[in-house]
Scaffold this motif. Structure first.
Motif, PDB file in Angstrom:
ATOM      1  N   SER A 199       1.070  -1.041  -0.097  1.00 37.44           N
ATOM      2  CA  SER A 199       0.045   0.020  -0.003  1.00 37.44           C
ATOM      3  C   SER A 199       1.031   1.309  -0.018  1.00 37.44           C
ATOM      4  CB  SER A 199      -0.660  -0.055   1.215  1.00 37.44           C
ATOM      5  OG  SER A 199      -0.105   0.386   2.369  1.00 37.44           O
ATOM      6  N   ARG A 200       0.569   2.147  -1.059  1.00 33.55           N
ATOM      7  CA  ARG A 200       1.523   3.166  -0.694  1.00 33.55           C
ATOM      8  C   ARG A 200       0.849   4.235  -0.146  1.00 33.55           C
ATOM      9  NH1 ARG A 200       5.148   1.314  -0.673  1.00 33.55           N
ATOM     10  NH2 ARG A 200       6.118   3.586  -0.745  1.00 33.55           N
ATOM     11  N   CYS A 201      -0.397   4.598  -0.251  1.00 33.59           N
ATOM     12  CA  CYS A 201      -0.959   5.688   0.697  1.00 33.59           C
ATOM     13  C   CYS A 201      -2.540   5.397   0.612  1.00 33.59           C
ATOM     14  CB  CYS A 201      -0.935   7.144   0.349  1.00 33.59           C
ATOM     15  SG  CYS A 201      -1.147   7.684  -1.414  1.00 33.59           S
ATOM     16  N   ILE A 202      -3.389   6.039   1.150  1.00 31.85           N
ATOM     17  CA  ILE A 202      -4.763   6.233   1.269  1.00 31.85           C
ATOM     18  C   ILE A 202      -5.151   7.732   0.744  1.00 31.85           C
ATOM     19  CG2 ILE A 202      -7.018   6.201   2.365  1.00 31.85           C
ATOM     20  CD1 ILE A 202      -5.227   4.462   4.687  1.00 31.85           C
ATOM     21  N   PRO A 203      -5.280   7.916  -0.394  1.00 31.16           N
ATOM     22  CA  PRO A 203      -5.006   9.223  -0.833  1.00 31.16           C
ATOM     23  C   PRO A 203      -6.181  10.057  -0.522  1.00 31.16           C
ATOM     24  CG  PRO A 203      -6.127   7.904  -2.399  1.00 31.16           C
ATOM     25  CD  PRO A 203      -5.695   6.994  -1.424  1.00 31.16           C
ATOM     26  N   PHE A 204      -6.040  11.805  -0.180  1.00 30.80           N
ATOM     27  CA  PHE A 204      -6.913  12.372   0.099  1.00 30.80           C
ATOM     28  C   PHE A 204      -8.016  12.473  -0.575  1.00 30.80           C
ATOM     29  CE2 PHE A 204      -3.237  14.923   2.616  1.00 30.80           C
ATOM     30  CZ  PHE A 204      -3.130  14.164   3.438  1.00 30.80           C
ATOM     31  N   HIS A 205      -7.877  12.498  -1.869  1.00 31.37           N
ATOM     32  CA  HIS A 205      -8.817  12.390  -2.899  1.00 31.37           C
ATOM     33  C   HIS A 205      -9.179  10.790  -3.021  1.00 31.37           C
ATOM     34  CE1 HIS A 205     -11.232  13.655  -6.273  1.00 31.37           C
ATOM     35  NE2 HIS A 205     -10.504  12.724  -7.087  1.00 31.37           N
ATOM     36  N   GLN A 206     -10.394  10.603  -2.581  1.00 35.75           N
ATOM     37  CA  GLN A 206     -10.931   9.427  -2.465  1.00 35.75           C
ATOM     38  C   GLN A 206     -11.943   9.235  -3.540  1.00 35.75           C
ATOM     39  OE1 GLN A 206     -10.876   6.358  -0.137  1.00 35.75           O
ATOM     40  NE2 GLN A 206      -8.898   7.199  -0.013  1.00 35.75           N
ATOM     41  N   GLU A 207     -11.770   7.872  -4.011  1.00 35.34           N
ATOM     42  CA  GLU A 207     -12.900   7.417  -5.133  1.00 35.34           C
ATOM     43  C   GLU A 207     -13.619   6.177  -4.877  1.00 35.34           C
ATOM     44  OE1 GLU A 207     -11.325   7.513  -9.285  1.00 35.34           O
ATOM     45  OE2 GLU A 207      -9.393   8.412  -8.098  1.00 35.34           O
ATOM     46  N   GLN A 208     -14.810   5.965  -4.854  1.00 32.84           N
ATOM     47  CA  GLN A 208     -15.489   4.999  -4.737  1.00 32.84           C
ATOM     48  C   GLN A 208     -15.579   3.848  -5.853  1.00 32.84           C
ATOM     49  OE1 GLN A 208     -16.887   4.562  -1.299  1.00 32.84           O
ATOM     50  NE2 GLN A 208     -17.522   2.468  -1.791  1.00 32.84           N
ATOM     51  N   LEU A 209     -14.569   3.235  -5.954  1.00 31.57           N
ATOM     52  CA  LEU A 209     -14.411   2.234  -7.050  1.00 31.57           C
ATOM     53  C   LEU A 209     -15.369   1.118  -6.944  1.00 31.57           C
ATOM     54  CD1 LEU A 209     -10.766   1.925  -7.398  1.00 31.57           C
ATOM     55  CD2 LEU A 209     -12.161   3.524  -8.467  1.00 31.57           C
ATOM     56  N   SER A 210     -15.902   0.480  -5.833  1.00 33.97           N
ATOM     57  CA  SER A 210     -16.608  -0.418  -5.513  1.00 33.97           C
ATOM     58  C   SER A 210     -16.936  -0.535  -4.044  1.00 33.97           C
ATOM     59  CB  SER A 210     -16.288  -1.956  -6.119  1.00 33.97           C
ATOM     60  OG  SER A 210     -15.489  -2.471  -4.732  1.00 33.97           O
ATOM     61  N   ASP A 211     -17.865  -1.284  -3.461  1.00 35.15           N
ATOM     62  CA  ASP A 211     -18.279  -1.229  -2.034  1.00 35.15           C
ATOM     63  C   ASP A 211     -17.462  -2.497  -1.256  1.00 35.15           C
ATOM     64  OD1 ASP A 211     -19.768  -3.186  -2.950  1.00 35.15           O
ATOM     65  OD2 ASP A 211     -21.761  -2.076  -2.667  1.00 35.15           O
ATOM     66  N   LYS A 212     -16.668  -3.119  -1.970  1.00 39.10           N
ATOM     67  CA  LYS A 212     -16.011  -4.524  -1.384  1.00 39.10           C
ATOM     68  C   LYS A 212     -14.656  -4.322  -1.463  1.00 39.10           C
ATOM     69  CE  LYS A 212     -17.825  -7.712  -3.962  1.00 39.10           C
ATOM     70  NZ  LYS A 212     -18.761  -7.367  -4.961  1.00 39.10           N
ATOM     71  N   CYS A 213     -13.867  -4.839  -0.449  1.00 35.77           N
ATOM     72  CA  CYS A 213     -12.295  -4.847  -0.197  1.00 35.77           C
ATOM     73  C   CYS A 213     -11.886  -5.793  -1.563  1.00 35.77           C
ATOM     74  CB  CYS A 213     -12.006  -5.578   0.850  1.00 35.77           C
ATOM     75  SG  CYS A 213     -10.137  -5.982   1.017  1.00 35.77           S
ATOM     76  N   ILE A 214     -10.862  -5.404  -2.197  1.00 36.28           N
ATOM     77  CA  ILE A 214     -10.271  -6.230  -3.260  1.00 36.28           C
ATOM     78  C   ILE A 214      -9.851  -7.400  -2.807  1.00 36.28           C
ATOM     79  CG2 ILE A 214      -7.999  -5.362  -3.207  1.00 36.28           C
ATOM     80  CD1 ILE A 214      -9.806  -5.622  -6.322  1.00 36.28           C
TER      81      ILE A 214
END
Ligand SMILES: [Zn+2]
Length: 479
Positions: free
Chosen positions: A448-463
Protein backbone atom coordinates in the motif's frame (compact mmCIF):
# COMPACT_ATOMS: atom_id res chain seq x y z
CA UNK A 1 34.30 10.82 -33.48
CA UNK A 2 34.98 7.41 -31.98
CA UNK A 3 35.53 9.09 -28.64
CA UNK A 4 32.34 11.10 -28.92
CA UNK A 5 30.29 8.00 -29.57
CA UNK A 6 31.71 6.36 -26.49
CA UNK A 7 30.16 8.82 -24.06
CA UNK A 8 26.64 8.09 -25.24
CA UNK A 9 27.07 4.41 -25.98
CA UNK A 10 28.24 3.83 -22.45
CA UNK A 11 24.68 4.31 -21.19
CA UNK A 12 22.48 1.25 -21.17
CA UNK A 13 19.09 1.90 -22.77
CA UNK A 14 16.41 2.44 -20.12
CA UNK A 15 14.01 -0.02 -21.77
CA UNK A 16 16.65 -2.70 -21.82
CA UNK A 17 17.71 -2.49 -18.18
CA UNK A 18 16.35 0.38 -16.10
CA UNK A 19 18.49 -0.32 -13.04
CA UNK A 20 21.67 -0.34 -15.11
CA UNK A 21 20.56 2.77 -16.99
CA UNK A 22 20.13 4.52 -13.62
CA UNK A 23 23.59 3.50 -12.43
CA UNK A 24 25.11 4.61 -15.73
CA UNK A 25 23.48 8.04 -15.56
CA UNK A 26 24.54 8.59 -11.96
CA UNK A 27 28.10 7.77 -12.92
CA UNK A 28 28.32 9.46 -16.35
CA UNK A 29 26.61 12.64 -15.21
CA UNK A 30 29.17 12.65 -12.37
CA UNK A 31 26.59 12.95 -9.62
CA UNK A 32 28.20 10.59 -7.16
CA UNK A 33 30.72 7.81 -6.75
CA UNK A 34 31.36 4.79 -4.58
CA UNK A 35 33.86 4.92 -1.71
CA UNK A 36 35.75 2.47 0.48
CA UNK A 37 33.01 3.09 3.05
CA UNK A 38 30.56 0.36 2.13
CA UNK A 39 27.03 1.57 1.45
CA UNK A 40 28.01 5.24 1.50
CA UNK A 41 28.71 7.56 -1.42
CA UNK A 42 30.70 10.58 -2.41
CA UNK A 43 28.33 13.21 -3.71
CA UNK A 44 30.28 14.96 -6.46
CA UNK A 45 29.96 18.66 -7.37
CA UNK A 46 27.25 18.09 -10.02
CA UNK A 47 25.15 16.11 -7.53
CA UNK A 48 25.83 18.32 -4.54
CA UNK A 49 24.88 21.45 -6.48
CA UNK A 50 21.42 19.90 -7.06
CA UNK A 51 21.16 19.19 -3.32
CA UNK A 52 22.15 22.78 -2.52
CA UNK A 53 19.34 24.03 -4.74
CA UNK A 54 16.89 21.62 -3.09
CA UNK A 55 18.04 22.90 0.31
CA UNK A 56 17.75 26.49 -0.72
CA UNK A 57 14.24 26.14 -2.15
CA UNK A 58 12.92 24.03 0.73
CA UNK A 59 14.54 26.16 3.41
CA UNK A 60 12.99 29.30 1.99
CA UNK A 61 9.55 27.64 1.92
CA UNK A 62 9.96 26.33 5.48
CA UNK A 63 10.91 29.74 6.82
CA UNK A 64 7.88 31.31 5.18
CA UNK A 65 5.82 29.12 7.55
CA UNK A 66 7.80 30.15 10.64
CA UNK A 67 10.35 27.32 10.80
CA UNK A 68 13.70 28.01 12.56
CA UNK A 69 16.85 25.95 12.03
CA UNK A 70 18.79 24.30 14.87
CA UNK A 71 21.48 21.67 15.19
CA UNK A 72 21.56 18.72 17.59
CA UNK A 73 24.29 16.12 18.31
CA UNK A 74 24.78 13.18 15.95
CA UNK A 75 25.06 10.64 18.80
CA UNK A 76 22.15 9.33 20.83
CA UNK A 77 22.69 7.52 24.15
CA UNK A 78 21.02 4.10 24.16
CA UNK A 79 18.82 4.98 27.13
CA UNK A 80 17.25 7.86 25.18
CA UNK A 81 16.55 5.72 22.14
CA UNK A 82 14.85 3.14 24.41
CA UNK A 83 12.29 5.54 25.82
CA UNK A 84 9.59 5.21 23.19
CA UNK A 85 8.79 1.53 22.61
CA UNK A 86 7.50 1.53 19.01
CA UNK A 87 10.23 3.90 17.94
CA UNK A 88 13.09 1.77 19.24
CA UNK A 89 11.56 -1.40 17.79
CA UNK A 90 11.27 0.27 14.41
CA UNK A 91 14.84 1.54 14.27
CA UNK A 92 16.90 -0.90 16.37
CA UNK A 93 17.67 -3.31 13.49
CA UNK A 94 19.39 -0.60 11.47
CA UNK A 95 21.32 1.59 13.89
CA UNK A 96 25.12 1.81 14.06
CA UNK A 97 26.66 1.88 17.53
CA UNK A 98 29.58 3.79 18.98
CA UNK A 99 31.06 1.71 21.79
CA UNK A 100 34.42 3.36 22.43
CA UNK A 101 35.66 6.89 23.07
CA UNK A 102 39.34 6.81 22.24
CA UNK A 103 40.67 3.67 23.90
CA UNK A 104 38.06 3.55 26.65
CA UNK A 105 34.91 1.51 26.37
CA UNK A 106 31.89 3.75 26.95
CA UNK A 107 29.73 3.08 29.99
CA UNK A 108 26.71 3.53 27.78
CA UNK A 109 26.92 2.92 24.07
CA UNK A 110 25.56 5.54 21.70
CA UNK A 111 23.99 5.19 18.28
CA UNK A 112 24.65 7.38 15.28
CA UNK A 113 21.30 9.11 14.77
CA UNK A 114 19.00 7.24 12.38
CA UNK A 115 16.57 10.15 12.97
CA UNK A 116 16.41 12.61 15.86
CA UNK A 117 12.97 12.37 17.51
CA UNK A 118 14.48 11.19 20.80
CA UNK A 119 17.07 13.97 20.94
CA UNK A 120 14.49 16.63 20.15
CA UNK A 121 12.26 15.18 22.89
CA UNK A 122 15.13 15.29 25.37
CA UNK A 123 15.79 18.89 24.36
CA UNK A 124 12.10 19.93 24.47
CA UNK A 125 11.65 18.31 27.86
CA UNK A 126 14.20 20.76 29.26
CA UNK A 127 13.24 23.70 27.12
CA UNK A 128 9.44 23.85 27.23
CA UNK A 129 7.74 24.90 30.48
CA UNK A 130 4.81 27.11 29.67
CA UNK A 131 2.24 27.63 26.91
CA UNK A 132 4.28 30.76 26.16
CA UNK A 133 7.11 28.49 24.97
CA UNK A 134 4.86 27.00 22.30
CA UNK A 135 4.81 26.28 19.47
CA UNK A 136 8.34 25.16 18.80
CA UNK A 137 8.84 24.86 15.03
CA UNK A 138 12.39 23.66 14.50
CA UNK A 139 14.23 21.98 11.66
CA UNK A 140 17.72 20.64 11.24
CA UNK A 141 19.78 19.95 8.11
CA UNK A 142 22.08 17.02 8.76
CA UNK A 143 23.02 13.50 7.79
CA UNK A 144 21.64 10.35 9.37
CA UNK A 145 22.80 6.75 9.33
CA UNK A 146 20.76 3.60 8.79
CA UNK A 147 22.57 0.30 8.37
CA UNK A 148 20.86 -0.81 5.15
CA UNK A 149 21.71 -4.22 3.74
CA UNK A 150 21.32 -3.34 0.09
CA UNK A 151 22.11 0.14 -1.09
CA UNK A 152 21.70 2.19 -4.29
CA UNK A 153 23.11 5.63 -5.06
CA UNK A 154 20.77 8.35 -3.72
CA UNK A 155 17.85 5.96 -3.25
CA UNK A 156 19.16 3.99 -0.32
CA UNK A 157 22.52 4.58 1.31
CA UNK A 158 23.72 4.03 4.84
CA UNK A 159 24.48 7.67 5.40
CA UNK A 160 22.29 10.19 3.66
CA UNK A 161 21.56 13.91 3.83
CA UNK A 162 18.17 15.25 4.77
CA UNK A 163 16.25 17.76 6.76
CA UNK A 164 14.15 16.76 9.72
CA UNK A 165 11.56 19.12 11.10
CA UNK A 166 10.41 18.61 14.69
CA UNK A 167 7.63 20.65 16.19
CA UNK A 168 5.84 20.85 19.53
CA UNK A 169 2.36 22.30 19.99
CA UNK A 170 -0.15 23.02 22.73
CA UNK A 171 -3.04 21.22 21.06
CA UNK A 172 -3.73 18.15 18.94
CA UNK A 173 -5.46 20.31 16.33
CA UNK A 174 -2.45 22.55 15.90
CA UNK A 175 -0.11 19.56 15.52
CA UNK A 176 -2.39 18.00 12.89
CA UNK A 177 -2.58 21.29 10.99
CA UNK A 178 1.24 21.57 10.98
CA UNK A 179 1.60 17.96 9.78
CA UNK A 180 -0.64 18.65 6.79
CA UNK A 181 0.88 22.08 6.16
CA UNK A 182 4.37 20.59 5.77
CA UNK A 183 3.07 17.80 3.54
CA UNK A 184 1.64 20.51 1.32
CA UNK A 185 4.98 22.35 1.31
CA UNK A 186 6.63 19.15 0.07
CA UNK A 187 3.96 18.53 -2.56
CA UNK A 188 4.19 22.07 -3.94
CA UNK A 189 7.98 21.91 -3.95
CA UNK A 190 7.97 18.61 -5.88
CA UNK A 191 5.52 19.88 -8.47
CA UNK A 192 6.72 23.45 -8.92
CA UNK A 193 10.46 22.96 -8.57
CA UNK A 194 11.21 19.32 -9.40
CA UNK A 195 8.36 18.95 -11.94
CA UNK A 196 7.35 15.72 -10.21
CA UNK A 197 3.61 15.21 -9.70
CA UNK A 198 2.67 13.56 -6.40
CA UNK A 199 -0.21 11.74 -4.77
CA UNK A 200 -0.93 13.07 -1.28
CA UNK A 201 -2.31 10.71 1.29
CA UNK A 202 -2.03 8.88 4.56
CA UNK A 203 0.01 5.74 5.22
CA UNK A 204 -1.77 2.65 6.53
CA UNK A 205 -0.95 1.73 10.16
CA UNK A 206 1.35 -1.00 8.86
CA UNK A 207 3.40 1.48 6.81
CA UNK A 208 3.43 4.42 9.21
CA UNK A 209 6.52 5.74 11.01
CA UNK A 210 7.63 3.95 14.19
CA UNK A 211 5.99 5.84 17.04
CA UNK A 212 3.64 8.00 14.95
CA UNK A 213 -0.10 8.32 15.37
CA UNK A 214 -0.44 9.16 11.69
CA UNK A 215 2.01 9.36 8.80
CA UNK A 216 1.20 11.36 5.69
CA UNK A 217 3.13 10.88 2.49
CA UNK A 218 3.61 12.12 -1.02
CA UNK A 219 4.11 9.31 -3.52
CA UNK A 220 5.53 9.74 -7.00
CA UNK A 221 5.86 7.35 -9.92
CA UNK A 222 9.20 6.71 -11.59
CA UNK A 223 9.62 6.10 -15.31
CA UNK A 224 9.78 2.32 -14.81
CA UNK A 225 6.42 2.29 -13.04
CA UNK A 226 7.79 1.90 -9.52
CA UNK A 227 6.66 4.22 -6.76
CA UNK A 228 8.92 6.39 -4.66
CA UNK A 229 7.95 7.71 -1.24
CA UNK A 230 9.11 11.27 -1.71
CA UNK A 231 8.46 12.99 1.59
CA UNK A 232 6.68 12.14 4.82
CA UNK A 233 5.07 14.13 7.60
CA UNK A 234 4.18 12.51 10.92
CA UNK A 235 1.76 13.43 13.66
CA UNK A 236 2.96 11.93 16.96
CA UNK A 237 0.05 13.06 19.08
CA UNK A 238 1.28 13.12 22.67
CA UNK A 239 2.93 9.68 22.55
CA UNK A 240 6.53 10.87 22.61
CA UNK A 241 5.64 13.63 25.08
CA UNK A 242 4.32 11.03 27.53
CA UNK A 243 7.38 8.80 27.07
CA UNK A 244 9.74 11.73 27.62
CA UNK A 245 7.66 13.76 30.08
CA UNK A 246 7.36 16.90 27.93
CA UNK A 247 4.79 18.95 29.82
CA UNK A 248 3.84 22.59 29.92
CA UNK A 249 1.70 24.75 32.18
CA UNK A 250 -1.27 25.82 30.09
CA UNK A 251 -3.29 29.06 30.41
CA UNK A 252 -5.59 27.31 32.89
CA UNK A 253 -2.51 26.54 35.00
CA UNK A 254 -2.84 22.80 34.38
CA UNK A 255 0.12 20.66 33.31
CA UNK A 256 -0.42 19.24 29.84
CA UNK A 257 1.55 17.14 27.38
CA UNK A 258 2.68 18.75 24.12
CA UNK A 259 1.64 17.38 20.73
CA UNK A 260 4.47 16.78 18.27
CA UNK A 261 5.17 16.37 14.57
CA UNK A 262 8.16 15.54 12.42
CA UNK A 263 8.71 15.69 8.67
CA UNK A 264 11.59 14.94 6.33
CA UNK A 265 12.88 14.99 2.79
CA UNK A 266 16.19 13.49 1.68
CA UNK A 267 18.83 13.25 -1.04
CA UNK A 268 16.74 10.45 -2.55
CA UNK A 269 14.90 13.23 -4.39
CA UNK A 270 17.96 13.45 -6.64
CA UNK A 271 17.25 9.81 -7.52
CA UNK A 272 13.63 10.77 -8.21
CA UNK A 273 14.66 13.57 -10.58
CA UNK A 274 16.84 11.10 -12.51
CA UNK A 275 14.15 8.40 -12.70
CA UNK A 276 11.23 10.68 -13.56
CA UNK A 277 12.86 12.88 -16.19
CA UNK A 278 15.97 11.11 -17.52
CA UNK A 279 16.24 9.60 -21.00
CA UNK A 280 18.66 7.50 -23.04
CA UNK A 281 21.04 10.44 -23.45
CA UNK A 282 21.30 10.93 -19.69
CA UNK A 283 19.96 13.28 -17.10
CA UNK A 284 17.25 15.85 -17.80
CA UNK A 285 17.08 18.50 -15.08
CA UNK A 286 13.99 20.65 -14.53
CA UNK A 287 15.11 24.28 -15.09
CA UNK A 288 14.02 25.39 -11.60
CA UNK A 289 16.47 23.00 -9.91
CA UNK A 290 19.26 22.83 -12.51
CA UNK A 291 22.55 24.25 -11.14
CA UNK A 292 23.41 25.29 -14.71
CA UNK A 293 20.39 26.22 -16.79
CA UNK A 294 22.11 27.25 -19.99
CA UNK A 295 25.30 25.99 -21.65
CA UNK A 296 26.69 28.10 -24.47
CA UNK A 297 28.54 25.96 -27.00
CA UNK A 298 30.46 27.90 -29.65
CA UNK A 299 30.94 26.39 -33.11
CA UNK A 300 34.32 27.09 -34.76
CA UNK A 301 35.37 28.96 -31.68
CA UNK A 302 38.89 29.51 -33.08
CA UNK A 303 37.43 31.94 -35.65
CA UNK A 304 37.77 35.56 -34.79
CA UNK A 305 34.88 37.05 -32.85
CA UNK A 306 33.12 33.80 -31.90
CA UNK A 307 34.34 33.50 -28.32
CA UNK A 308 33.97 37.24 -27.79
CA UNK A 309 30.31 37.05 -28.83
CA UNK A 310 29.77 33.92 -26.74
CA UNK A 311 31.19 35.69 -23.70
CA UNK A 312 29.03 38.71 -24.36
CA UNK A 313 25.94 36.50 -24.44
CA UNK A 314 27.03 34.76 -21.25
CA UNK A 315 27.33 38.10 -19.47
CA UNK A 316 23.94 39.25 -20.69
CA UNK A 317 22.24 36.02 -19.58
CA UNK A 318 23.93 36.02 -16.18
CA UNK A 319 22.93 39.62 -15.70
CA UNK A 320 19.30 38.70 -16.35
CA UNK A 321 19.49 36.16 -13.50
CA UNK A 322 20.03 32.93 -15.45
CA UNK A 323 22.55 30.29 -14.34
CA UNK A 324 24.76 30.08 -17.41
CA UNK A 325 28.09 28.60 -18.44
CA UNK A 326 30.21 28.75 -21.56
CA UNK A 327 32.02 25.63 -22.74
CA UNK A 328 35.12 27.06 -24.44
CA UNK A 329 37.21 23.92 -23.90
CA UNK A 330 39.20 22.34 -26.74
CA UNK A 331 36.67 19.50 -27.21
CA UNK A 332 34.64 19.30 -30.43
CA UNK A 333 31.11 20.77 -30.45
CA UNK A 334 29.62 17.25 -30.88
CA UNK A 335 31.37 16.08 -27.74
CA UNK A 336 30.20 19.16 -25.87
CA UNK A 337 26.59 18.54 -26.98
CA UNK A 338 26.76 14.98 -25.63
CA UNK A 339 28.18 16.18 -22.33
CA UNK A 340 25.58 18.90 -21.91
CA UNK A 341 22.86 16.35 -22.64
CA UNK A 342 24.35 13.77 -20.29
CA UNK A 343 24.44 16.33 -17.48
CA UNK A 344 20.86 17.33 -18.11
CA UNK A 345 21.47 21.04 -18.62
CA UNK A 346 18.00 22.25 -19.72
CA UNK A 347 19.06 24.45 -22.64
CA UNK A 348 22.09 24.91 -24.85
CA UNK A 349 22.91 27.77 -27.16
CA UNK A 350 24.73 26.92 -30.36
CA UNK A 351 26.60 29.86 -31.79
CA UNK A 352 28.79 29.85 -34.91
CA UNK A 353 30.29 32.47 -37.26
CA UNK A 354 27.27 32.30 -39.61
CA UNK A 355 24.85 32.83 -36.74
CA UNK A 356 26.81 35.82 -35.52
CA UNK A 357 26.77 37.29 -39.04
CA UNK A 358 22.98 36.96 -39.02
CA UNK A 359 22.65 38.26 -35.48
CA UNK A 360 21.06 35.03 -34.21
CA UNK A 361 21.77 32.00 -32.07
CA UNK A 362 20.16 28.56 -31.89
CA UNK A 363 18.49 27.50 -28.63
CA UNK A 364 18.15 23.72 -28.15
CA UNK A 365 15.87 22.30 -25.47
CA UNK A 366 17.26 19.30 -23.61
CA UNK A 367 13.90 17.59 -23.04
CA UNK A 368 12.49 17.69 -26.59
CA UNK A 369 15.62 18.69 -28.55
CA UNK A 370 13.49 21.34 -30.22
CA UNK A 371 15.59 24.00 -31.93
CA UNK A 372 14.60 27.64 -31.71
CA UNK A 373 16.40 30.38 -33.59
CA UNK A 374 16.39 33.69 -31.76
CA UNK A 375 17.91 37.14 -32.23
CA UNK A 376 20.99 37.53 -30.04
CA UNK A 377 19.74 40.68 -28.34
CA UNK A 378 16.49 38.92 -27.42
CA UNK A 379 18.22 35.88 -25.89
CA UNK A 380 17.78 36.72 -22.18
CA UNK A 381 14.02 37.07 -22.53
CA UNK A 382 13.68 34.21 -25.01
CA UNK A 383 15.69 31.75 -22.90
CA UNK A 384 13.68 32.63 -19.80
CA UNK A 385 10.51 31.83 -21.75
CA UNK A 386 11.92 28.57 -23.10
CA UNK A 387 13.00 27.47 -19.61
CA UNK A 388 9.55 28.17 -18.15
CA UNK A 389 7.93 26.27 -21.00
CA UNK A 390 10.31 23.35 -20.48
CA UNK A 391 9.61 23.32 -16.73
CA UNK A 392 5.89 23.29 -17.42
CA UNK A 393 6.10 20.61 -20.11
CA UNK A 394 8.25 18.35 -17.92
CA UNK A 395 5.65 18.38 -15.16
CA UNK A 396 2.83 17.72 -17.61
CA UNK A 397 4.76 14.90 -19.30
CA UNK A 398 5.47 13.30 -15.93
CA UNK A 399 1.82 13.67 -14.98
CA UNK A 400 0.64 12.12 -18.24
CA UNK A 401 3.08 9.23 -17.74
CA UNK A 402 1.84 8.66 -14.21
CA UNK A 403 -1.81 8.82 -15.22
CA UNK A 404 -1.19 6.42 -18.10
CA UNK A 405 0.38 4.02 -15.60
CA UNK A 406 -2.35 4.26 -12.97
CA UNK A 407 -4.87 1.44 -13.10
CA UNK A 408 -8.08 0.55 -11.31
CA UNK A 409 -9.09 -2.90 -10.13
CA UNK A 410 -12.37 -4.03 -8.62
CA UNK A 411 -11.82 -7.81 -8.81
CA UNK A 412 -9.01 -9.82 -7.26
CA UNK A 413 -8.04 -11.56 -10.51
CA UNK A 414 -7.91 -8.25 -12.33
CA UNK A 415 -5.72 -6.83 -9.55
CA UNK A 416 -3.34 -9.78 -9.77
CA UNK A 417 -3.08 -9.47 -13.54
CA UNK A 418 -2.26 -5.76 -13.38
CA UNK A 419 0.26 -6.30 -10.57
CA UNK A 420 1.96 -9.00 -12.66
CA UNK A 421 1.93 -7.30 -16.03
CA UNK A 422 1.66 -3.54 -15.72
CA UNK A 423 4.13 -1.56 -13.62
CA UNK A 424 2.46 1.45 -12.05
CA UNK A 425 -0.08 2.45 -9.42
CA UNK A 426 -3.15 0.29 -8.86
CA UNK A 427 -6.15 1.91 -7.28
CA UNK A 428 -8.33 -0.54 -5.37
CA UNK A 429 -10.72 -0.66 -2.42
CA UNK A 430 -9.59 -1.99 0.95
CA UNK A 431 -11.46 -3.04 4.10
CA UNK A 432 -8.87 -1.53 6.44
CA UNK A 433 -7.57 -4.72 8.04
CA UNK A 434 -3.90 -5.56 8.06
CA UNK A 435 -4.43 -9.24 7.18
CA UNK A 436 -5.65 -8.21 3.72
CA UNK A 437 -2.79 -5.74 3.32
CA UNK A 438 -0.25 -8.45 4.27
CA UNK A 439 -1.87 -10.98 1.93
CA UNK A 440 -1.85 -8.54 -0.98
CA UNK A 441 1.85 -7.94 -0.45
CA UNK A 442 2.56 -11.65 -0.12
CA UNK A 443 0.48 -12.82 -3.09
CA UNK A 444 0.72 -9.93 -5.53
CA UNK A 445 4.05 -8.35 -4.60
CA UNK A 446 2.71 -4.82 -4.13
CA UNK A 447 2.48 -2.67 -1.01
CA UNK A 448 0.00 0.00 0.00
CA UNK A 449 1.52 3.32 -1.00
CA UNK A 450 -1.11 5.56 0.54
CA UNK A 451 -4.76 6.18 1.28
CA UNK A 452 -5.11 9.26 -0.93
CA UNK A 453 -6.85 12.38 0.37
CA UNK A 454 -8.77 12.39 -2.90
CA UNK A 455 -10.96 9.31 -2.47
CA UNK A 456 -12.98 7.54 -5.15
CA UNK A 457 -15.61 4.88 -4.57
CA UNK A 458 -14.55 2.22 -7.11
CA UNK A 459 -16.75 -0.44 -5.51
CA UNK A 460 -18.11 -1.22 -2.05
CA UNK A 461 -16.02 -4.36 -1.49
CA UNK A 462 -12.44 -4.98 -0.36
CA UNK A 463 -10.37 -6.15 -3.32
CA UNK A 464 -8.99 -9.04 -1.27
CA UNK A 465 -11.63 -10.33 1.17
CA UNK A 466 -14.81 -8.95 -0.36
CA UNK A 467 -15.99 -7.48 2.92
CA UNK A 468 -17.32 -3.90 2.99
CA UNK A 469 -14.66 -1.33 2.09
CA UNK A 470 -14.66 2.41 2.51
CA UNK A 471 -11.08 3.27 1.64
CA UNK A 472 -9.49 3.46 -1.77
CA UNK A 473 -5.77 2.76 -1.64
CA UNK A 474 -2.91 3.26 -4.12
CA UNK A 475 -0.86 0.06 -4.39
CA UNK A 476 2.42 -0.47 -6.16
CA UNK A 477 5.95 -1.77 -6.16
CA UNK A 478 8.25 0.73 -4.53
CA UNK A 479 11.88 1.73 -4.27
ZN1 LIG B 1 -10.14 -6.99 3.19
Amino acid sequence: MAKEKKLVEAITSMDEDFAQWYTDVVKKAELCDYTSVKGCMVIKPAGYAIWENIQHELDRRFKETGVENVYLPMLIPESLLQKEKDHVEGFAPEVAWVTHGGLEELQERMCVRPTSETLFCDFYQNDIHSYRDLPRVYNQWCSVMRWEKTTRPFLRSREFLWQEGHTAHATAEEAEARTIQMLNVYADFCEQVLAIPVIKGRKTDKEKFAGAEATYTIESLMHDGKALQSGTSHNFGDGFAKAFGIQFADKDNKLKYVHQTSWGMTTRMIGAIIMVHGDNSGLVLPPHIAPTQVMIIPIRQQQEGVLEKANEIKEALAKSGLRVKLDDSEKSPGWKFSEQEMRGIPVRIELGPKDIENGVAVIVRRDTREKITAAIEELPQKIAEVLEQEQHDMLERARAHRDAHTYEATEKEEFKKIADEKPGFIKAMWCGCQECEDAIKEEFGVTSRCIPFHQEQLSDKCIYCGRPATKMVYWGKAY
